[in-house]
Design an enzyme around this catalytic site. Structure first.
Site, PDB file in Angstrom:
ATOM      1  N   LYS A 100       0.887  -1.170   0.000  1.00  0.00           N
ATOM      2  CA  LYS A 100       0.000   0.000   0.000  1.00  0.00           C
ATOM      3  C   LYS A 100       0.919   1.212   0.000  1.00  0.00           C
ATOM      4  O   LYS A 100       1.617   1.470   0.984  1.00  0.00           O
ATOM      5  CB  LYS A 100      -0.903   0.004   1.229  1.00  0.00           C
ATOM      6  CG  LYS A 100      -1.732   1.279   1.309  1.00  0.00           C
ATOM      7  CD  LYS A 100      -2.541   1.393   2.592  1.00  0.00           C
ATOM      8  CE  LYS A 100      -2.888   2.864   2.803  1.00  0.00           C
ATOM      9  NZ  LYS A 100      -3.620   3.114   4.041  1.00  0.00           N
ATOM     10  N   GLY A 161      -7.994   9.740   9.281  1.00  0.00           N
ATOM     11  CA  GLY A 161      -8.322   9.933  10.699  1.00  0.00           C
ATOM     12  C   GLY A 161      -9.382  10.979  10.984  1.00  0.00           C
ATOM     13  O   GLY A 161      -9.689  11.248  12.134  1.00  0.00           O
ATOM     14  N   ALA A 188      -9.340   5.593   3.847  1.00  0.00           N
ATOM     15  CA  ALA A 188      -9.153   6.740   4.749  1.00  0.00           C
ATOM     16  C   ALA A 188     -10.351   7.683   4.817  1.00  0.00           C
ATOM     17  O   ALA A 188     -11.076   7.876   3.840  1.00  0.00           O
ATOM     18  CB  ALA A 188      -7.918   7.565   4.374  1.00  0.00           C
ATOM     19  N   GLY A 189     -10.517   8.229   5.991  1.00  0.00           N
ATOM     20  CA  GLY A 189     -11.505   9.286   6.200  1.00  0.00           C
ATOM     21  C   GLY A 189     -12.876   8.815   6.645  1.00  0.00           C
ATOM     22  O   GLY A 189     -13.745   9.621   6.929  1.00  0.00           O
TER      23      GLY A 189
END
EC number: 2.8.1.10
Lengths: 264, 336
Positions: A100, A161, A188-189
């Site tokens: 990744k 995050g 993410a998020g």
């Protein structure tokens, strides 16, 4: 062989459409229980800041013991050189060519650096890596990564995050429509299971998350919630949602309805 | 009863155990390092007594044990007959404007403990608590009941006091504990306080080290009177004021067994974050940056266990000063 409705990552068939991170849990025990509860088959692991491969071994052993596939990441890298060095170290430590690729462009919101990402992706693919780039939701960037040979792309839902969910669903939908054959994972998020569900509903193949589970009051229970949400979202996508309308259409014809029901 | 007791490991738990037992029993302390025990996590630590703040990370029972330990510290220090700085004036938690989300989520996660809870404070209240932070932060939390101790002074004073009590010391010797004996020497009881030194001897509960880096500064331009915590999405730090204008800035937490020197990244993070709290840190002297490994079990909970006459205290993780007095008292009571 193509099995029933699986996620495809570089030719490998994966049943779970939830990829889970291994950072920020209250304890390693809660981490492993959360991972198990999520039903995930792929766990992301960061090698950064461990100083050496041996130094982090106690912790990685806990992840290896889950028996799941490991997707090492280059979290915390700011330059192409750093990311490549770390990717090579990951390949050795975890015996996998999956990486990744995460390259931070802005230190404050941890936004990926699209330019360095393209450069590092090319170098790593030439070196035989199977790159899963963490990128912004920019169509042209996704197309370029795809052209370089990335079979999987991981655009963000929101900055890492933040738990804000899919901030630009238009962009994400566009990427989905324009790259119909590429495995797309929202990375993410995400903060809520409904965010994950939305990603799957819109045709994303999977979601990758960490803080939403690790930072929850009860990570293990939240892990179950995400598992269910991802399944719901995938079912919804496959079931093809009804078209949205601006005018109400009663689901039960009112004609012939007994008057005492109408009073309600 | 009078017993011949061995304490293995002269870190925080070992010192407290030796202090608790040496009034009544003959105690021999074994330590793999020399008398300076420079690798002891308790020596490197900031020695915060922060049950409310830590309740964000740990279960309520451990935080309550922290309150219990807090009550025990003044008595322990009094026993040392030496001037060891101990303070219980609460902690101030602050965040920069852009990170207020982190402050809010921290506030939401604090578990109320036996009547104590976090109090929201505004600019005026922050100014009253810490005048030097006036105007810099407009929101924060005050955590009453929290405190801190000067661990360097505690390490020194405990060694002096144990010598006065005729405790025997065997330094620079890594020992094996088997059949209730230490290197084949029998004892009535053995208190195993080795921390990571006991790695691979804890049966099916694996111990691991969690790396932490801590900076100690001499900052005469800064006068903070109590521990200050800065909430930040990536660099949450605490600043613990110690006597003589010294400040301990901590701490990183990395899943690594590496106890080597602090990295540049960690140093930059700790010091930059401290500087954003108070610009007086710019001219501070960097006395040292130390690295310690916190011994932790996989559930991050400490454990007192007994097999035969060997009582083990281990897995204090990041809660050494907060939990050790209560845990050691529990271990000592198993003997008495």
């Amino acid at each position: 062989m193509q099995t029933k409705d699986c996620l495809t990552i570089y030719g490998e068939q994966i049943k779970s459409r939830l990829l889970i991170g291994s950072a920020l849990y209250p304890s390693p025990d809660i981490m492993t229980q959360s991972i198990v509860a999520s039903g995930a088959e792929i766990v992301t692991v960061s090698l950064r800041r461990q100083q050496s491969a041996a130094a982090g071994d106690d912790f990685w052993q806990l992840i290896k013991n889950t028996g799941l596939k490991i997707l090492p990441n280059t979290a915390g890298c700011h330059s192409v050189k750093e990311a490549i060095t770390l990717a090579k170290m990951c390949r050795e430590v975890f015996a996998t060519d999956w990486i990744k690729l995460e390259l931070i462009g802005d230190d404050y919101n941890l936004q990926p650096d699209p330019f360095a990402l393209l450069e590092a992706t090319k170098i790593l693919i030439d070196d035989g890596f199977k790159v899963l780039p963490y990128c912004t939701d920019d169509l042209v960037l996704c197309q370029r990564l795809n052209e370089l040979g990335c079979e999987v792309l991981m655009p963000w839902g929101a900055p890492i995050g933040t738990g804000k969910g899919l901030l630009n669903s238009y962009n994400l939908k566009t990427i989905r429509e324009r790259l119909p054959d590429t495995t797309l994972i929202v990375d993410a998020g995400l903060g809520l299971p409904s965010h994950a569900c939305q990603a799957l509903e819109m045709g994303y193949d999977a979601v990758l998350l960490n803080s939403a589970i690790a930072g929850a009051g009860c990570p293990i229970t939240m892990s179950r919630a995400f598992k269910a949400a991802v399944e719901a979202g995938r079912f919804a996508y496959k079931a093809k949602a009804m078209p949205e309308k601006d005018v109400a259409a009663p689901s039960t014809p009112t004609m012939g309805m007994p008057f005492w029901h109408q009073e309600k | 009863m009078f017993y011949n007791i061995a304490v293995v490991g002269f870190g925080l738990a070992g010192r407290l155990a030796a202090l608790g037992l040496s009034k009544q029993h003959q105690v021999t302390v074994f330590e793999a390092d020399d008398e300076h025990t420079k690798n002891s996590a308790g020596k490197v630590a900031a020695a915060m007594l922060a049950p409310l703040a830590e309740s964000v990370l740990c279960e309520a029972d451990l935080a309550l044990m922290g309150l219990d330990s807090m009550k025990r510290w003044p008595g322990i220090i009094a026993e040392l007959e030496s001037d060891v700085f101990f303070q219980q004036q609460g902690t101030l938690v602050i965040a920069h404007q852009q990170d207020k989300g982190d402050l809010q989520s921290f506030a939401q996660r604090i578990k109320p403990l036996a009547g104590y809870t976090a109090e929201h404070v505004n600019t005026q209240q922050i100014t009253m608590l810490e005048p030097e932070l006036a105007g810099r932060f407009n929101q924060g939390l005050f955590l009453p009941c929290e405190g801190q101790i000067d661990n360097q002074a505690f390490y020194k004073a405990s060694f002096t006091q144990l010598n006065k009590r005729k405790v025997k010391f065997v330094f620079n010797q890594r020992v094996t504990i088997s059949d209730n004996k230490i290197n084949n020497r029998p004892f009535d009881y053995i208190i195993d306080c080795r921390g990571l030194g006991a790695k691979n001897t804890q049966g099916d509960k694996p111990l691991r080290g969690v790396r932490g880096e801590v900076a100690r500064l001499y900052a005469p331009e800064v006068s903070l009177t109590r521990p200050v915590r800065l909430m930040h999405p990536r660099y949450p730090i605490y600043i613990a004021p110690k006597p003589n204008s010294e400040y301990v800035i901590g701490a990183t937490e990395i899943e690594s067994q590496d106890s080597g020197a602090a990295t540049v990244r960690s140093t930059l993070e700790l010091l930059s974050a401290a500087y954003t709290v108070h610009s007086g840190f710019a001219e501070a002297r960097l006395l040292n940056i130390q690295t310690g490994l916190r011994p932790a079990f996989s559930d991050n909970r400490p454990e007192v266990s007994q097999v035969g006459n060997v009582i083990s205290i281990n897995g204090l993780y990041r809660h050494g000063y907060m939990l050790a007095p209560a845990l050691v008292a529990q271990a000592v009571s198993q003997i008495q």
